[in-house]
Design a protein around this motif. Structure first.
Motif, mmCIF file in Angstrom:
data_model
loop_
_atom_site.group_PDB
_atom_site.id
_atom_site.type_symbol
_atom_site.label_atom_id
_atom_site.label_comp_id
_atom_site.label_asym_id
_atom_site.label_seq_id
_atom_site.Cartn_x
_atom_site.Cartn_y
_atom_site.Cartn_z
ATOM 1 N N ARG A 118 -33.213 9.138 -78.391
ATOM 2 C CA ARG A 118 -32.572 10.451 -78.411
ATOM 3 C C ARG A 118 -31.757 10.687 -77.140
ATOM 4 N N ILE A 119 -30.712 11.455 -77.266
ATOM 5 C CA ILE A 119 -29.956 11.902 -76.104
ATOM 6 C C ILE A 119 -30.877 12.774 -75.246
ATOM 7 N N PRO A 120 -30.901 12.581 -73.934
ATOM 8 C CA PRO A 120 -31.754 13.405 -73.070
ATOM 9 C C PRO A 120 -31.533 14.895 -73.323
ATOM 10 N N GLU A 290 -28.619 8.253 -79.240
ATOM 11 C CA GLU A 290 -27.779 7.545 -78.267
ATOM 12 C C GLU A 290 -26.982 6.417 -78.936
ATOM 13 N N VAL A 321 -20.689 10.782 -78.965
ATOM 14 C CA VAL A 321 -22.013 10.813 -78.337
ATOM 15 C C VAL A 321 -21.909 11.330 -76.903
ATOM 16 N N GLU A 322 -20.908 10.859 -76.179
ATOM 17 C CA GLU A 322 -20.720 11.293 -74.797
ATOM 18 C C GLU A 322 -20.417 12.791 -74.726
ATOM 19 N N ARG A 325 -23.590 14.683 -75.265
ATOM 20 C CA ARG A 325 -24.416 14.552 -74.060
ATOM 21 C C ARG A 325 -23.919 15.486 -72.961
ATOM 22 N N ASN A 326 -22.609 15.504 -72.748
ATOM 23 C CA ASN A 326 -22.031 16.336 -71.686
ATOM 24 C C ASN A 326 -21.977 17.801 -72.063
ATOM 25 N N LEU A 328 -24.192 19.573 -73.731
ATOM 26 C CA LEU A 328 -25.462 20.279 -73.808
ATOM 27 C C LEU A 328 -25.612 21.293 -72.685
#
Length: 333
Positions: A118-120, A290, A321-322, A325-326, A328
């Motif tokens: 998973r994405i953090p 991820e 995905v990036e 992630r950014n 969030l």
């Protein structure tokens, strides 16, 4: 760009899956597809592909695959060389930029979590389905990845859905809503109410609750619900469409005048079909893991697989995905 395609997933595998790969590689010169599955069956389908296409289609042989009726988690752990597992391991190793499957939804979700992680900051992944409406697209999330949800899960689905709509589908300021049993603030169970309080403080354009009747009207760009509700709702919508089509055919078969009138309606009906045709949109992104994972409809034929490969290609090119992630932090997480 290299994408791994589960050739054994879906009702029409591997023939239609392979034909979809050929079609996509014909359209996109930068695309290479690795077909993972029974090599002998795959080779029979792709042997007649044009040379400029066939040189960009590769085969990874395996005898194992996960059937639609298998227990996802058990099968995924036992079948170490299952086609969907090998496809995801290629993404994990960096040998492919994304993977696509029309197979067992539970196995795809389990694989996304167990193999890619998973994405953090994300507790559970969500499947977001773009629903084509007359003048727009609404993203319904979740439709089966997380059946029982906590408020934080609904909140995270909303943030990820907003990011996806804004950056991948090009909606400038996506509106976000929670699916509930009424528009009033007093409606909804404890989970939905708590998620509403969380989203009211988030940096998204949250418009509150919507009911099921509001979705076809395009009231919100992103509609959030738990995976059980979303899956039932999605299947109901598909069933209504098929029922209306059959009803129309039955009426035409029984009466003369409808047959005559149908000739004049053909252009309009074709346009409506094009707007609501799920095969145009092809696949559903598993948001929150991820890596790029696209779930195609289990009934997908070549055209839908072609579209699913395009969805994966676009998601990779847009750094999906990036961006999630950014993004969030922007959502207040």
């Amino acid at each position: 760009m290299i994408l791994a395609l589960d050739a054994m997933g879906g009702d029409h595998a591997p023939t239609e899956i392979c034909l979809g790969a050929i079609s996509a590689c014909s359209k996109y010169p930068d695309l290479e597809v690795v077909l993972v599955g029974d090599g002998s069956q795959i080779e029979r389908v792709i042997k007649d592909a044009e040379p400029f296409v066939s040189k960009r289609i590769h085969v990874v042989h395996t005898d194992e695959y996960i059937a639609m009726d298998e227990s996802p988690t058990v099968a995924f752990r036992k079948k170490k060389r299952a086609s969907i597992r090998l496809a995801m391991e290629m993404v994990k190793a960096g040998d492919a930029q994304g993977c696509i499957s029309a197979g067992n939804t539970g196995a795809i979700v389990a694989g996304g979590v167990l193999i890619l992680g998973r994405i953090p900051g994300i507790d559970r992944p969500g499947l977001g389905v773009p629903i084509p409406l007359p003048n727009k697209i609404t993203l319904l999330i979740d439709v089966g990845a997380t059946i029982r949800c906590k408020p934080i899960n609904l909140y995270q689905f909303a943030i990820m859905g907003e990011i996806y709509m804004r950056n991948t589908l090009g909606v400038k300021s996506p509106t976000v809503a929670l699916l509930s049993n009424g528009e009033e603030e007093i409606k909804g169970d404890e989970v939905v109410c708590e998620a509403r309080n969380m989203l009211a403080k988030a940096n998204v354009e949250f418009i509150g609750y919507v009911e099921g009747k509001d979705i076809p009207l395009g009231v919100a760009d992103v509609v959030v619900c738990d995976g059980f509700t979303g899956n039932v709702l999605l299947k109901f919508v598909e069933g209504v469409g098929e029922a209306l089509y059959r009803l129309l055919r039955e009426e035409m078969d029984q009466r003369i005048l409808p047959k005559v009138g149908f000739l004049f309606l053909i252009p309009m009906l074709k346009e409506l079909w094009n707007r609501f045709d799920y095969e145009k949109y092809g696949g559903t992104p598993l948001l929150g893991v991820e890596g790029v994972v696209i779930k195609a409809h289990g009934r997908s034929k070549a055209r839908a697989i072609d579209s699913a490969l395009k969805v994966a290609r676009d998601f990779v090119m847009n750094r999906g995905v990036e961006l999630i992630r950014n993004g969030l932090d922007r959502g207040g997480m």
